[in-house]
Design a protein around this motif. Structure first.
Motif, short mmCIF file in Angstrom:
data_model
loop_
_atom_site.label_atom_id
_atom_site.label_comp_id
_atom_site.label_asym_id
_atom_site.label_seq_id
_atom_site.Cartn_x
_atom_site.Cartn_y
_atom_site.Cartn_z
N LEU A 176 1.22 10.20 -17.00
CA LEU A 176 -0.23 10.36 -16.82
C LEU A 176 -0.90 9.01 -16.60
N PHE A 177 -0.52 8.01 -17.40
CA PHE A 177 -1.08 6.67 -17.22
C PHE A 177 -0.71 6.09 -15.85
N LEU A 178 0.52 6.32 -15.41
CA LEU A 178 0.94 5.85 -14.09
C LEU A 178 0.08 6.49 -12.99
N TRP A 179 -0.19 7.77 -13.14
CA TRP A 179 -1.02 8.48 -12.16
C TRP A 179 -2.44 7.93 -12.16
N GLU A 180 -2.98 7.71 -13.33
CA GLU A 180 -4.35 7.21 -13.42
C GLU A 180 -4.46 5.80 -12.85
N ILE A 181 -3.54 4.92 -13.21
CA ILE A 181 -3.59 3.54 -12.74
C ILE A 181 -3.37 3.46 -11.23
N SER A 182 -2.41 4.23 -10.71
CA SER A 182 -2.14 4.20 -9.27
C SER A 182 -3.31 4.77 -8.48
N THR A 183 -4.00 5.78 -9.03
CA THR A 183 -5.17 6.32 -8.34
C THR A 183 -6.27 5.28 -8.25
N GLY A 204 0.82 -1.21 0.00
CA GLY A 204 0.00 0.00 0.00
C GLY A 204 0.85 1.26 0.00
N SER A 205 1.93 1.25 0.79
CA SER A 205 2.83 2.40 0.83
C SER A 205 3.51 2.61 -0.52
N MET A 206 3.89 1.50 -1.18
CA MET A 206 4.53 1.61 -2.49
C MET A 206 3.58 2.19 -3.52
N VAL A 207 2.32 1.76 -3.48
CA VAL A 207 1.34 2.30 -4.43
C VAL A 207 1.13 3.79 -4.18
N PHE A 208 1.06 4.16 -2.91
CA PHE A 208 0.87 5.58 -2.57
C PHE A 208 2.07 6.41 -3.01
N LEU A 209 3.28 5.88 -2.83
CA LEU A 209 4.47 6.60 -3.28
C LEU A 209 4.51 6.69 -4.79
N LEU A 210 4.09 5.62 -5.48
CA LEU A 210 4.01 5.67 -6.94
C LEU A 210 3.02 6.74 -7.38
N TRP A 211 1.92 6.86 -6.66
CA TRP A 211 0.92 7.89 -6.96
C TRP A 211 1.53 9.29 -6.84
N PHE A 214 -10.45 9.11 -2.44
CA PHE A 214 -9.95 8.28 -3.52
C PHE A 214 -11.08 7.73 -4.39
N GLY A 215 -12.30 7.67 -3.86
CA GLY A 215 -13.43 7.32 -4.70
C GLY A 215 -13.70 8.41 -5.73
N ALA A 216 -13.66 9.67 -5.29
CA ALA A 216 -13.87 10.78 -6.22
C ALA A 216 -12.73 10.86 -7.23
N ALA A 217 -11.48 10.72 -6.74
CA ALA A 217 -10.33 10.74 -7.66
C ALA A 217 -10.38 9.55 -8.60
N GLY A 218 -10.77 8.39 -8.08
CA GLY A 218 -10.87 7.20 -8.92
C GLY A 218 -11.92 7.34 -9.99
#
Length: 247
Positions: free
Chosen positions: A166-173, A56-63, A126-130
């Motif tokens: 941009l794709f990394l941001w979208e997928i991680s969100t 979870g921390s890695m995904v958040f850092l990737l975000w 994160f629901g709204a961002a997702g």
């Protein structure tokens, strides 16, 4: 100085025409049927396995990192345009995304309040961002090869410079949604996504997926975005099956 101010595309991408538009419409219709079929076959909400603390921390850092990378890409993109003296006049339609996001945030927070305040607000954010990314990720795949104006000397390179982070941001969100214990894959969410792709099919067939400044493209853009937000909210609208409540 080169000033791009064409009658079309008015904005950030070129419309599809002829057989390309029909092909895109058929693909989008097929995707809509796929999501509708998955929704029809879904018997009960599916709970995703929540990632552990390290993942979870890695995904958040990737975000966070993807947002930084996107900022750097935008700066490089802008500097190149300035160096080449390319000025692009773009009409920006009023879609209302930020207002939909605020509504989704508060609705999801209210729906998940029984899980505690911290989880409710996390789920809402994160629901709204997702919701935005559920729309933007497939949308960007459709328009990425048609962004306008092309940036010399290598338009493809500059497209990838922008779209990769941009794709990394979208997928991680979207991935961060899985960290909420209140989120489930639901029939309603799948049907809403099916509706979004179906509306996109209309957008492609009737308007060539044109930039949404004319009434028709604007209307289908707004409708499809509302369906994306509905899908995100419906991820948090579910009931436990009777056998699980009894257990």
């Amino acid at each position: 100085m080169h000033t791009y101010s064409p009658a079309e595309p008015y904005g950030a991408w070129l419309a599809y025409h002829g057989s390309e538009a029909i092909t895109l419409a058929v693909i989008l219709a097929a995707v809509a049927v796929l999501f509708a079929g998955l929704g029809a076959r879904l018997k009960r909400p599916i709970a995703l396995k929540r990632p552990g603390g390290a993942i979870g921390s890695m995904v958040f850092l990737l975000w966070l990192l993807s947002m930084l990378m996107l900022y750097v890409a935008l700066r490089a993109y802008g500097i190149q345009l300035q160096e080449l003296h390319i000025v692009f006049e773009q009409k920006k339609p009023e879609i209302g995304t930020i207002y939909y996001a605020w509504v989704a945030l508060f609705v999801i927070a209210w729906l998940t309040r029984k899980h505690g305040g911290k989880t409710a607000w996390y789920s809402g954010f994160f629901g709204a961002a997702g919701a935005v990314m559920l729309f933007e990720l497939p949308f960007d795949v459709i328009i990425m090869a048609r962004v306008f104006p092309p940036v010399p000397p290598d338009p493809g390179l500059y497209r990838m410079l922008y779209f990769c982070p941009l794709f990394l941001w979208e997928i991680s969100t979207i991935a961060l949604l899985a960290m909420s214990p209140a989120m489930r894959i639901t029939r309603g969410a799948l049907f809403a996504l099916a509706g979004m792709f179906a509306v996109w099919g209309v957008w492609a067939a009737a308007f060539g997926f044109a930039y949404p400044v004319e009434p028709g493209p604007w209307a289908v853009n707004v409708i499809s975005k509302l369906l994306a937000f509905a899908a995100a909210v419906l991820l948090f609208v579910w009931k436990e099956p009777a056998d699980e409540r009894a257990a």
